[in-house]
Design a protein around this motif. Structure first.
Motif, PDB file in Angstrom:
ATOM      1  N   LEU A  61       0.842  -1.188   0.000  1.00 57.70           N
ATOM      2  CA  LEU A  61       0.000   0.000   0.000  1.00 57.70           C
ATOM      3  C   LEU A  61       0.882   1.244   0.000  1.00 57.70           C
ATOM      4  O   LEU A  61       2.038   1.200   0.430  1.00 57.70           O
ATOM      5  N   PRO A  62       0.341   2.388  -0.432  1.00 57.63           N
ATOM      6  CA  PRO A  62       1.099   3.635  -0.300  1.00 57.63           C
ATOM      7  C   PRO A  62       1.541   3.830   1.150  1.00 57.63           C
ATOM      8  O   PRO A  62       0.749   3.645   2.076  1.00 57.63           O
ATOM      9  N   PRO A  63       2.813   4.210   1.363  1.00 57.34           N
ATOM     10  CA  PRO A  63       3.367   4.250   2.721  1.00 57.34           C
ATOM     11  C   PRO A  63       3.273   5.603   3.395  1.00 57.34           C
ATOM     12  O   PRO A  63       3.799   5.762   4.504  1.00 57.34           O
ATOM     13  N   GLY A  64       2.648   6.597   2.760  1.00 60.85           N
ATOM     14  CA  GLY A  64       2.785   7.967   3.225  1.00 60.85           C
ATOM     15  C   GLY A  64       3.913   8.634   2.455  1.00 60.85           C
ATOM     16  O   GLY A  64       4.170   8.302   1.291  1.00 60.85           O
ATOM     17  N   GLN A  65       4.610   9.543   3.091  1.00 63.43           N
ATOM     18  CA  GLN A  65       5.714  10.256   2.447  1.00 63.43           C
ATOM     19  C   GLN A  65       7.031   9.523   2.738  1.00 63.43           C
ATOM     20  O   GLN A  65       7.713   9.790   3.715  1.00 63.43           O
ATOM     21  N   TRP A  66       7.353   8.561   1.871  1.00 61.22           N
ATOM     22  CA  TRP A  66       8.515   7.699   2.087  1.00 61.22           C
ATOM     23  C   TRP A  66       9.796   8.510   2.229  1.00 61.22           C
ATOM     24  O   TRP A  66      10.606   8.268   3.132  1.00 61.22           O
ATOM     25  N   ASP A  67      10.007   9.470   1.341  1.00 56.45           N
ATOM     26  CA  ASP A  67      11.240  10.245   1.365  1.00 56.45           C
ATOM     27  C   ASP A  67      11.348  11.116   2.610  1.00 56.45           C
ATOM     28  O   ASP A  67      12.454  11.547   2.982  1.00 56.45           O
ATOM     29  N   GLY A  69      10.384   9.972   5.525  1.00 51.68           N
ATOM     30  CA  GLY A  69      10.573   9.064   6.650  1.00 51.68           C
ATOM     31  C   GLY A  69       9.388   8.198   6.999  1.00 51.68           C
ATOM     32  O   GLY A  69       9.495   7.341   7.880  1.00 51.68           O
ATOM     33  N   ASP A  70       8.241   8.382   6.346  1.00 53.94           N
ATOM     34  CA  ASP A  70       7.094   7.511   6.611  1.00 53.94           C
ATOM     35  C   ASP A  70       7.405   6.091   6.181  1.00 53.94           C
ATOM     36  O   ASP A  70       8.029   5.858   5.141  1.00 53.94           O
ATOM     37  N   ARG A  71       6.913   5.135   6.984  1.00 50.51           N
ATOM     38  CA  ARG A  71       7.065   3.719   6.659  1.00 50.51           C
ATOM     39  C   ARG A  71       5.733   2.993   6.841  1.00 50.51           C
ATOM     40  O   ARG A  71       5.651   1.906   7.368  1.00 50.51           O
ATOM     41  N   GLY A  72       4.689   3.623   6.334  1.00 53.13           N
ATOM     42  CA  GLY A  72       3.345   3.097   6.476  1.00 53.13           C
ATOM     43  C   GLY A  72       2.517   4.007   7.358  1.00 53.13           C
ATOM     44  O   GLY A  72       3.043   4.882   8.064  1.00 53.13           O
ATOM     45  N   LEU A  73       1.199   3.770   7.324  1.00 51.94           N
ATOM     46  CA  LEU A  73       0.251   4.670   7.997  1.00 51.94           C
ATOM     47  C   LEU A  73      -0.653   3.970   8.997  1.00 51.94           C
ATOM     48  O   LEU A  73      -1.332   4.626   9.779  1.00 51.94           O
ATOM     49  N   ALA A  74      -0.679   2.651   8.985  1.00 51.73           N
ATOM     50  CA  ALA A  74      -1.744   1.915   9.671  1.00 51.73           C
ATOM     51  C   ALA A  74      -1.768   2.157  11.172  1.00 51.73           C
ATOM     52  O   ALA A  74      -2.844   2.185  11.777  1.00 51.73           O
ATOM     53  N   ALA A  75      -0.601   2.291  11.806  1.00 55.13           N
ATOM     54  CA  ALA A  75      -0.545   2.442  13.260  1.00 55.13           C
ATOM     55  C   ALA A  75      -0.499   3.899  13.698  1.00 55.13           C
ATOM     56  O   ALA A  75      -0.184   4.182  14.859  1.00 55.13           O
ATOM     57  N   LEU A  76      -0.833   4.806  12.798  1.00 55.59           N
ATOM     58  CA  LEU A  76      -0.768   6.243  13.086  1.00 55.59           C
ATOM     59  C   LEU A  76      -2.181   6.807  13.151  1.00 55.59           C
ATOM     60  O   LEU A  76      -2.792   7.088  12.116  1.00 55.59           O
ATOM     61  N   PRO A  77      -2.738   6.985  14.339  1.00 62.48           N
ATOM     62  CA  PRO A  77      -4.137   7.410  14.462  1.00 62.48           C
ATOM     63  C   PRO A  77      -4.440   8.720  13.748  1.00 62.48           C
ATOM     64  O   PRO A  77      -5.543   8.888  13.194  1.00 62.48           O
ATOM     65  N   ASP A  78      -3.484   9.638  13.729  1.00 62.28           N
ATOM     66  CA  ASP A  78      -3.727  10.940  13.118  1.00 62.28           C
ATOM     67  C   ASP A  78      -3.616  10.921  11.596  1.00 62.28           C
ATOM     68  O   ASP A  78      -3.844  11.935  10.941  1.00 62.28           O
ATOM     69  N   ARG A  79      -3.319   9.746  11.021  1.00 62.58           N
ATOM     70  CA  ARG A  79      -3.223   9.617   9.552  1.00 62.58           C
ATOM     71  C   ARG A  79      -4.312   8.692   9.014  1.00 62.58           C
ATOM     72  O   ARG A  79      -4.203   8.194   7.890  1.00 62.58           O
ATOM     73  N   ALA A  80      -5.372   8.488   9.794  1.00 62.76           N
ATOM     74  CA  ALA A  80      -6.404   7.509   9.417  1.00 62.76           C
ATOM     75  C   ALA A  80      -7.080   7.870   8.100  1.00 62.76           C
ATOM     76  O   ALA A  80      -7.357   6.985   7.275  1.00 62.76           O
ATOM     77  N   GLU A  81      -7.340   9.125   7.879  1.00 60.16           N
ATOM     78  CA  GLU A  81      -8.005   9.515   6.629  1.00 60.16           C
ATOM     79  C   GLU A  81      -7.099   9.247   5.436  1.00 60.16           C
ATOM     80  O   GLU A  81      -7.556   8.761   4.389  1.00 60.16           O
ATOM     81  N   GLU A  82      -5.823   9.546   5.593  1.00 60.28           N
ATOM     82  CA  GLU A  82      -4.869   9.274   4.528  1.00 60.28           C
ATOM     83  C   GLU A  82      -4.766   7.769   4.270  1.00 60.28           C
ATOM     84  O   GLU A  82      -4.654   7.325   3.119  1.00 60.28           O
ATOM     85  N   PHE A  83      -4.812   6.977   5.355  1.00 54.10           N
ATOM     86  CA  PHE A  83      -4.767   5.525   5.184  1.00 54.10           C
ATOM     87  C   PHE A  83      -5.980   5.040   4.393  1.00 54.10           C
ATOM     88  O   PHE A  83      -5.846   4.218   3.484  1.00 54.10           O
ATOM     89  N   ARG A  84      -7.152   5.539   4.710  1.00 50.57           N
ATOM     90  CA  ARG A  84      -8.356   5.109   3.980  1.00 50.57           C
ATOM     91  C   ARG A  84      -8.234   5.427   2.493  1.00 50.57           C
ATOM     92  O   ARG A  84      -8.625   4.621   1.642  1.00 50.57           O
ATOM     93  N   ALA A  85      -7.680   6.592   2.175  1.00 48.35           N
ATOM     94  CA  ALA A  85      -7.484   6.939   0.768  1.00 48.35           C
ATOM     95  C   ALA A  85      -6.480   6.012   0.104  1.00 48.35           C
ATOM     96  O   ALA A  85      -6.610   5.676  -1.084  1.00 48.35           O
ATOM     97  N   SER A  86      -5.495   5.556   0.875  1.00 50.17           N
ATOM     98  CA  SER A  86      -4.473   4.678   0.305  1.00 50.17           C
ATOM     99  C   SER A  86      -5.050   3.323  -0.093  1.00 50.17           C
ATOM    100  O   SER A  86      -4.534   2.677  -1.014  1.00 50.17           O
ATOM    101  N   ILE A  87      -6.094   2.890   0.584  1.00 51.99           N
ATOM    102  CA  ILE A  87      -6.732   1.618   0.225  1.00 51.99           C
ATOM    103  C   ILE A  87      -7.290   1.690  -1.185  1.00 51.99           C
ATOM    104  O   ILE A  87      -7.078   0.793  -2.011  1.00 51.99           O
ATOM    105  N   ALA A  88      -8.009   2.771  -1.466  1.00 48.59           N
ATOM    106  CA  ALA A  88      -8.602   2.922  -2.801  1.00 48.59           C
ATOM    107  C   ALA A  88      -7.525   2.958  -3.880  1.00 48.59           C
ATOM    108  O   ALA A  88      -7.671   2.345  -4.949  1.00 48.59           O
TER     109      ALA A  88
END
Length: 256
Positions: A61-67, A69-88
């Motif tokens: 899945l899209p990891p967030g902003q990899w460059d 330092g993001d390494r995924g979004l799933a365990a980040l409560p404040d990035r939940a909306e971004e995670f939902r968009a990454s599913i689509a």
């Protein structure tokens, strides 16, 4: 005999990414994987797969902003909306490429943080529901803290317990032999114990992450054990070639 998938993020880096599909096919691979396809349109990726007769084994899945330092979004409560968009986004690429499973990275968080754990569990449930409707498996992979400090999912036992506890039909374990050896060791026992929940396997030598057979493990024995255990999935070659990619493929001749 294992079905090997070339990891195009790490292998065939002698050529640009889209040209690595042809290079992998010419080297004898019938399947590929990579970390992320999102710099290119789904149709571009799908066309390369079709043109070279390759199967898509896996991507993340899209990891967030990899460059950044993001390494995924799933365990980040404040990035939940971004995670939902990454599913689509991931499901669009899954449909185009015909992939059968996608990997969800957890992100950097403390596993003792109740909010992070709740976010991660909720994210898994949400993704598995959406992926299930599309006929896809979801895999989660423990990653060692030496290569990725602070990664939330860094323990195979925790991952196995989580999979058992959530009881989601399409949730599986991604068993990376390199990460397993660094985190726990005891690779063969780990494979035997978790085989019923394994959805994907990856390999690289330890500790340098080069070609299998060049490190401290008897990687060929491990691969033969996979055969003995009846594993029928792909084995992703997620290693960094020590030199030119094709020149380092001799280790595969043991399975010709």
């Amino acid at each position: 005999m294992p079905r090997f998938a070339a990891n195009l993020t790490m292998m065939f880096t002698e050529v640009p990414f889209l040209d690595r599909f042809a290079a992998a096919a010419e080297a004898g691979f019938t399947a590929v994987e990579y970390l992320f396809p999102y710099d290119f349109a789904p149709e571009e990726i799908a066309e390369r797969l079709r043109a070279h007769g390759l199967r898509q084994a896996l991507f993340n899945l899209p990891p967030g902003q990899w460059d950044a330092g993001d390494r995924g979004l799933a365990a980040l409560p404040d990035r939940a909306e971004e995670f939902r968009a990454s599913i689509a986004t991931a499901l669009d690429y899954a449909k185009a490429t015909g992939v059968g499973r996608i990997h969800m990275m957890s992100g950097l968080a403390r596993r003792e943080d109740a909010a992070a754990l709740r976010s991660y569990r909720d994210a898994l449930a949400r993704l598995c529901d959406a992926a299930g409707e599309a006929g896809l498996e979801v895999v989660i992979e423990p990653i060692n803290s030496r290569d990725m400090p602070g990664y939330f999912l860094n323990d195979f036992d925790f991952a196995a317990d989580l999979i058992a506890g959530l009881d989601l039909a399409n949730l599986k374990l991604q068993f990376d032999i390199y990460h397993r050896q660094i985190i726990h060791g005891d690779v063969l026992t780990g494979l035997r114990e978790t085989m019923p929940i394994i959805g994907h396997v990856q390999i690289a030598s330890v500790p340098e992450r080069h070609e299998p057979g060049t490190g401290e493990l008897d990687d060929l024995r491990v691969l033969r054990e996979l055969d003995a255990l009846g594993y029928e999935g792909f084995v992703g070659c997620e290693y960094r070639p020590a030199g030119e990619t094709v020149a380092g493929l001799g280790w595969m001749r043991a399975f010709d």
